[in-house]
Design a protein around this motif. Structure first.
Motif, PDB file in Angstrom:
ATOM      1  N   ILE A   9     -13.323  35.421 -40.063  1.00  0.00           N
ATOM      2  CA  ILE A   9     -11.915  35.010 -40.039  1.00  0.00           C
ATOM      3  C   ILE A   9     -11.734  33.715 -40.825  1.00  0.00           C
ATOM      4  CG2 ILE A   9     -10.065  34.152 -38.537  1.00  0.00           C
ATOM      5  CD1 ILE A   9     -11.088  36.178 -36.422  1.00  0.00           C
ATOM      6  N   LEU A  10     -12.641  32.769 -40.630  1.00  0.00           N
ATOM      7  CA  LEU A  10     -12.534  31.494 -41.340  1.00  0.00           C
ATOM      8  C   LEU A  10     -12.680  31.675 -42.845  1.00  0.00           C
ATOM      9  CD1 LEU A  10     -14.469  29.066 -38.964  1.00  0.00           C
ATOM     10  CD2 LEU A  10     -11.997  29.230 -39.338  1.00  0.00           C
ATOM     11  N   ASP A  11     -13.465  32.671 -43.274  1.00  0.00           N
ATOM     12  CA  ASP A  11     -13.611  32.938 -44.712  1.00  0.00           C
ATOM     13  C   ASP A  11     -12.309  33.427 -45.335  1.00  0.00           C
ATOM     14  OD1 ASP A  11     -16.255  32.175 -44.716  1.00  0.00           O
ATOM     15  OD2 ASP A  11     -17.053  34.212 -44.587  1.00  0.00           O
ATOM     16  N   PHE A  12     -11.438  34.052 -44.538  1.00  0.00           N
ATOM     17  CA  PHE A  12     -10.169  34.535 -45.054  1.00  0.00           C
ATOM     18  C   PHE A  12      -9.086  33.453 -45.110  1.00  0.00           C
ATOM     19  CE2 PHE A  12     -11.787  38.784 -43.673  1.00  0.00           C
ATOM     20  CZ  PHE A  12     -11.759  39.370 -44.926  1.00  0.00           C
ATOM     21  N   ILE A  13      -9.281  32.368 -44.368  1.00  0.00           N
ATOM     22  CA  ILE A  13      -8.284  31.301 -44.328  1.00  0.00           C
ATOM     23  C   ILE A  13      -8.604  30.292 -45.431  1.00  0.00           C
ATOM     24  CG2 ILE A  13      -7.317  29.439 -42.931  1.00  0.00           C
ATOM     25  CD1 ILE A  13      -8.103  31.064 -40.435  1.00  0.00           C
ATOM     26  N   PRO A  14      -7.676  30.099 -46.343  1.00  0.00           N
ATOM     27  CA  PRO A  14      -7.924  29.162 -47.436  1.00  0.00           C
ATOM     28  C   PRO A  14      -8.108  27.744 -46.916  1.00  0.00           C
ATOM     29  CG  PRO A  14      -5.924  30.448 -47.839  1.00  0.00           C
ATOM     30  CD  PRO A  14      -6.383  30.743 -46.456  1.00  0.00           C
ATOM     31  N   GLY A  15      -9.152  27.084 -47.377  1.00  0.00           N
ATOM     32  CA  GLY A  15      -9.407  25.699 -47.005  1.00  0.00           C
ATOM     33  C   GLY A  15     -10.057  25.526 -45.647  1.00  0.00           C
ATOM     34  N   ALA A  16     -10.271  26.596 -44.888  1.00  0.00           N
ATOM     35  CA  ALA A  16     -10.865  26.465 -43.551  1.00  0.00           C
ATOM     36  C   ALA A  16     -12.380  26.460 -43.628  1.00  0.00           C
ATOM     37  CB  ALA A  16     -10.396  27.604 -42.656  1.00  0.00           C
ATOM     38  N   ALA A  17     -12.945  27.111 -44.617  1.00  0.00           N
ATOM     39  CA  ALA A  17     -14.401  27.186 -44.717  1.00  0.00           C
ATOM     40  C   ALA A  17     -14.953  25.897 -45.308  1.00  0.00           C
ATOM     41  CB  ALA A  17     -14.800  28.363 -45.589  1.00  0.00           C
ATOM     42  N   GLY A  18     -16.105  25.526 -44.774  1.00  0.00           N
ATOM     43  CA  GLY A  18     -16.855  24.536 -45.419  1.00  0.00           C
ATOM     44  C   GLY A  18     -16.837  23.179 -45.059  1.00  0.00           C
TER      45      GLY A  18
END
Length: 132
Positions: free
Chosen positions: A123-132
């Motif tokens: 799910i976090l991979d689909f949210i822009p800016g949430a990963a990393g």
């Protein structure tokens, strides 16, 4: 053994257990255990078929083996826990049955953590800016 035979066995065992329960509770409970074991062993082939069908569908869907096996373990724990808790309740030990159910839920939660983590990461991979 077909469903009619299984239900008939259950009804006959129930009648005998109810009759025996007043005078010989230990024998009645033993009869209950034996009946449950007979019923369970008669459906083992169907259970094996269900598992092989689920394995086939998981292979076709290209589900990772670790996730599929974990889900099967979770289902197994749920059924075994329910089965054990119901037998314990039949013996009149409701408090112990509740504790067995609680432990089963904890085991399920422990097994589910990697799957929950993978879902959250996806799910976090689909949210822009949430990963990393």
């Amino acid at each position: 053994m077909g469903i009619l035979q299984i239900v008939s066995l259950g009804l006959v065992a129930t009648l005998l257990i109810v009759l025996l329960k007043e005078q010989k509770t230990s024998i009645a409970f033993l009869l209950l255990l034996i009946t449950v074991i007979i019923i369970f062993t008669t459906v083992l082939d169907q259970i094996k078929y269900i598992f092989s069908l689920l394995q086939y569908m998981a292979d076709q869907a290209k589900v990772e083996s670790v996730y599929f096996k974990t889900i099967l373990k979770i289902i197994g724990i749920a059924y075994i826990t329910e089965f054990g808790a119901q037998l314990i309740r039949d013996a009149g030990l409701n408090a112990l049955a509740s504790k067995v159910e609680l432990v089963g839920k904890l085991f399920i939660l422990m097994l589910a953590i990697p799957i929950i983590t993978a879902v959250i990461e996806t799910i976090l991979d689909f949210i822009p800016g949430a990963a990393g």
